[in-house]
Design an enzyme around this catalytic site. Structure first.
Site, PDB file in Angstrom:
ATOM      1  N   GLY A   1       4.026  -3.908  -3.450  1.00 36.25           N
ATOM      2  CA  GLY A   1       4.120  -4.214  -4.871  1.00 36.25           C
ATOM      3  C   GLY A   1       4.419  -2.936  -5.631  1.00 36.25           C
ATOM      4  O   GLY A   1       5.474  -2.743  -6.230  1.00 36.25           O
TER       5      GLY A   1
ATOM      6  N   GLY B   1       0.772  -1.230   0.000  1.00 39.64           N
ATOM      7  CA  GLY B   1       0.000   0.000   0.000  1.00 39.64           C
ATOM      8  C   GLY B   1       0.801   1.276   0.000  1.00 39.64           C
ATOM      9  O   GLY B   1       0.234   2.374   0.003  1.00 39.64           O
TER      10      GLY B   1
ATOM     11  N   ARG C   1      -5.578   0.901 -15.277  1.00 37.57           N
ATOM     12  CA  ARG C   1      -5.815   1.789 -14.143  1.00 37.57           C
ATOM     13  C   ARG C   1      -6.564   3.080 -14.485  1.00 37.57           C
ATOM     14  O   ARG C   1      -7.472   3.462 -13.749  1.00 37.57           O
ATOM     15  CB  ARG C   1      -4.504   2.095 -13.400  1.00 37.57           C
ATOM     16  CG  ARG C   1      -3.822   0.837 -12.836  1.00 37.57           C
ATOM     17  CD  ARG C   1      -2.616   1.151 -11.964  1.00 37.57           C
ATOM     18  NE  ARG C   1      -3.000   1.760 -10.725  1.00 37.57           N
ATOM     19  CZ  ARG C   1      -2.967   3.048 -10.459  1.00 37.57           C
ATOM     20  NH1 ARG C   1      -2.471   3.900 -11.346  1.00 37.57           N
ATOM     21  NH2 ARG C   1      -3.382   3.520  -9.326  1.00 37.57           N
TER      22      ARG C   1
ATOM     23  N   CYS D   1     -14.019  -0.923 -27.733  1.00 43.60           N
ATOM     24  CA  CYS D   1     -15.360  -0.366 -27.882  1.00 43.60           C
ATOM     25  C   CYS D   1     -15.922  -0.087 -26.484  1.00 43.60           C
ATOM     26  O   CYS D   1     -16.919  -0.694 -26.053  1.00 43.60           O
ATOM     27  CB  CYS D   1     -16.244  -1.333 -28.652  1.00 43.60           C
ATOM     28  SG  CYS D   1     -15.516  -1.765 -30.241  1.00 43.60           S
TER      29      CYS D   1
ATOM     30  N   GLU E   1       4.755  -6.228   2.375  1.00 39.23           N
ATOM     31  CA  GLU E   1       4.441  -6.904   1.113  1.00 39.23           C
ATOM     32  C   GLU E   1       4.032  -5.857   0.090  1.00 39.23           C
ATOM     33  O   GLU E   1       2.930  -5.855  -0.415  1.00 39.23           O
ATOM     34  CB  GLU E   1       3.386  -8.010   1.302  1.00 39.23           C
ATOM     35  CG  GLU E   1       2.221  -7.622   2.164  1.00 39.23           C
ATOM     36  CD  GLU E   1       1.214  -8.734   2.411  1.00 39.23           C
ATOM     37  OE1 GLU E   1       1.607  -9.895   2.598  1.00 39.23           O
ATOM     38  OE2 GLU E   1       0.019  -8.422   2.413  1.00 39.23           O
TER      39      GLU E   1
HETATM   40  C1  PLP Z   1      -2.396  -5.813  -3.488  1.00 36.66           C
HETATM   41  C2  PLP Z   1      -1.798  -6.315  -2.242  1.00 36.66           C
HETATM   42  C3  PLP Z   1      -0.497  -5.962  -1.880  1.00 36.66           C
HETATM   43  C4  PLP Z   1       0.341  -5.010  -2.670  1.00 36.66           C
HETATM   44  O1  PLP Z   1      -0.240  -3.768  -2.730  1.00 36.66           O
HETATM   45  P1  PLP Z   1       0.594  -2.522  -3.313  1.00 36.66           P
HETATM   46  O2  PLP Z   1      -0.404  -1.416  -3.300  1.00 36.66           O
HETATM   47  O3  PLP Z   1       0.990  -2.926  -4.694  1.00 36.66           O
HETATM   48  O4  PLP Z   1       1.741  -2.307  -2.425  1.00 36.66           O
HETATM   49  C5  PLP Z   1       0.027  -6.501  -0.735  1.00 36.66           C
HETATM   50  N1  PLP Z   1      -0.685  -7.348   0.027  1.00 36.66           N
HETATM   51  C6  PLP Z   1      -1.929  -7.719  -0.286  1.00 36.66           C
HETATM   52  C7  PLP Z   1      -2.646  -8.659   0.592  1.00 36.66           C
HETATM   53  C8  PLP Z   1      -2.535  -7.210  -1.428  1.00 36.66           C
HETATM   54  O5  PLP Z   1      -3.778  -7.574  -1.730  1.00 36.66           O
END
Ligand code: PLP
Length: 419
Positions: free
Chosen positions: A273, A229, A309, A340, A271
Site C-alpha cells: 500500500g 510493508g 501518523r 483538544c 500487497e
Molecule cells: C496494511 C496491510 C498491507 C499494506 O501495508 P503497507 O505497509 O501499506 O504496504 C498489506 N497487507 C496487509 C494484510 C495489511 O494489513
C-alpha cells in the site's frame, strides 16, 4: 533522499481558488510510473501481481488507475470489497486478507469470488459454515521468533496475525481433506521496512516453507503472497528501497529453492500500500495562528484527523513551506492542528524557515495511511482529495465532508421529541 514537490507554489495558489485548504493532493504521473516500475522489476515471474492494499488509500479513482495497469486489490473489510467491486475489480483480482473476520465479510468475499487468505486455523470451519469453502485457499503465516518485526507491526510473536508453523501444516491438511485442490500462502511481518535484504529473507523463508509443505502434504502451491510493508523514505536522510535489487534477490532465491526442488510456476504476489501510494500524496494546509509560550507554536488549518501518523506513531512527515523552498531553516516550531489533544502535532521542534500567517505548507508522503486513517473527533471534517493529473490539470476525486455529512447519522427530529 531530497524531498521534492511535483507542483509549484503558484500552481497551488491557483488550485486553492477552487479548492480551499486543507486537502490531500496526489501526483498521478510519478505514482503510476513507480507502479509500472514495480511490475517491470518482477516481470521475470510469470503471473506476478500486486494487490494494492486498499486500506492505504481507498479512493476509487486511484484504485481504478491501479487496476488499469493490472493491479488487483487487497481487502480486509466489507467496504474495501465493495470499493473493488464498484471499480470493476472482481474474482481473483481481489485478495481478501482479513483477520477477526465476520460472516458477512466472508459471504461477500465468496460472492465476489475473491481469493481468501485465512488468518487463523479456526476460520476454516467458520468460513465453511457461513460462506462455504472456495476452490483456492491461502493461509497467513506468522514466523514467530524466526523473524524480527519492526516498530509499527511489532514482534511477530506479539502480533495478532497469522498461524504458527505447526498450525500451518495442520491447516493445509484439513482443507486438503475437505477437497480443496488449489493453494496459496501468505506472510506479512514488517511495515515501512527500508532494508532491501529483509524482503529477500522473507521470500527465502517462504520458498523453503513451500518446499517443506509440498513434500509433507503432497499439495501444489500456485502463489506466494509476500504481503506489503515496503517502506518509503519519509525522512530526507532515509534511503529509498531498490525494487530491482529486491526483485533480483528474490529471483535468485526462487531459482535456488523453488526451481532446484523441481517446483515451478509459483506466482509471486505483493500487497503493498504505502510503497505504491505513500510518496505521491501531500497534505496542503495554511498557517492560521502563531502562539509564543514555552515553545513557538504554529497553528495550521489541518489537524490530526487529516493525518494521524505523527500523533499515532510519532511518525516523521517532511514539511515544505511553499515559496520558501530555498530559505534556510532558521526557526524551531511545533506545527499543530486544533484538536483538544496535545498529540495533534504534525511536527515537533522542527527547523523551518521563518513562517508568516497565510503561508502554505505541504506535508509530504500522505498518499498512504493519510486521508484513509481520518476520523471526526472534535467534529472535525475530512478533507477533499485532489488528483494532479499527468497533463497538469486537477481533478477532485473526493469532496470535503460537510456538517450535513457529520450530522447525517442523527435524526434531530427525534431529539426535539425526546424527553
Ligand atoms: C496494511 C496491510 C498491507 C499494506 O501495508 P503497507 O505497509 O501499506 O504496504 C498489506 N497487507 C496487509 C494484510 C495489511 O494489513
Amino acid at each position: 533522499m531530497q524531498k521534492k514537490l511535483p507542483f509549484t507554489h503558484t500552481q497551488i495558489e491557483d488550485i486553492i481558488k477552487t479548492y480551499p485548504t486543507p486537502f490531500h493532493i496526489y501526483d498521478e504521473k510519478n505514482m503510476i510510473e513507480n507502479a509500472q516500475n514495480l511490475q517491470k522489476a518482477f516481470s521475470w515471474n510469470k503471473g506476478f501481481k500486486e494487490f494494492f492494499a486498499v486500506k492505504a488509500n481507498p479512493n476509487p479513482y486511484l484504485i481504478k488507475l491501479f487496476s488499469n495497469i493490472g493491479f488487483g486489490t487487497d481487502c480486509s473489510s466489507l467496504a474495501e470489497l465493495e470499493i473493488s467491486n464498484k471499480v470493476g475489480v472482481k474474482g481473483n483480482g481481489i485478495m481478501f486478507t482479513s483477520n477477526n473476520t465476520t460472516a458477512e465479510e466472508y459471504k461477500r468475499a465468496r460472492e465476489l469470488n475473491a481469493i481468501i487468505n485465512l488468518d487463523d486455523i479456526s476460520h476454516i470451519s467458520y468460513l465453511e459454515e457461513h460462506a462455504g469453502l472456495p476452490d483456492i485457499i491461502s493461509f497467513r503465516y506468522n514466523p514467530g521468533n524466526l523473524k524480527a518485526g519492526n516498530d509499527i507491526i511489532g514482534n511477530p510473536e506479539e502480533a495478532k496475525y497469522g498461524l504458527t508453523k505447526e498450525q500451518l501444516f495442520d491447516a493445509y491438511k484439513i482443507v486438503k481433506e475437505k477437497g480443496i485442490t488449489r493453494f496459496g500462502i501468505h506472510t506479512m511481518v514488517a511495515s515501512n521496512e527500508l532494508n532491501n535484504d529483509y524482503f529477500i529473507e522473507t521470500a527465502e523463508i517462504m520458498f523453503n516453507l513451500i518446499v517443506e509443505i509440498q513434500k509433507e502434504l503432497d499439495i501444489t502451491f500456485e502463489f506466494v503472497n509476500l504481503g506489503g510493508g515496503i517502506g518509503i523514505p519519509y525522512h530526507p536522510e532515509d534511503t529509498a528501497i531498490d525494487i530491482n535489487y529486491i526483485s533480483s534477490g528474490i529471483e535468485q532465491k526462487y531459482s535456488e529453492i523453488i526451481t532446484n526442488n523441481g517446483l515451478q510456476d509459483i506466482k509471486i504476489f505483493l500487497e503493498s500500500g504505502r510503497y505504491i501510494a505513500g510518496p505521491y500524496g501531500y497534505l496542503v494546509t495554511r498557517v492560521l495562528h502563531f502562539k509564543d509560550t514555552y515553545r513557538q507554536y504554529v497553528g495550521v488549518d489541518a489537524s490530526m484527523v487529516h493525518l494521524m501518523r505523527p500523533g499515532m506513531y510519532g511518525a516523521y512527515h517532511h514539511i515544505t513551506v511553499l515559496g520558501k523552498e530555498n530559505e534556510s531553516a532558521t526557526h524551531t516550531y511545533d506545527v499543530t492542528g486544533s484538536l483538544c489533544e496535545n498529540n495533534d502535532k504534525f511536527a515537533i521542534q522542527r527547523q523551518l524557515p521563518e513562517l508568516q500567517k497565510g503561508d502554505l505548507l505541504a506535508i509530504h508522503d500522505t498518499g498512504a495511511h493519510g486521508h484513509s486513517m481520518g476520523f471526526n473527533y472534535n467534529g472535525k471534517l475530512r478533507s477533499a482529495e485532489l488528483l494532479l493529473r499527468t497533463d497538469g490539470s486537477v481533478s477532485k476525486i473526493r469532496r470535503a465532508e460537510t456538517l450535513d455529512d457529520y450530522f447525517s447519522t442523527v435524526d434531530f427530529g427525534g431529539v426535539t421529541d425526546f424527553s
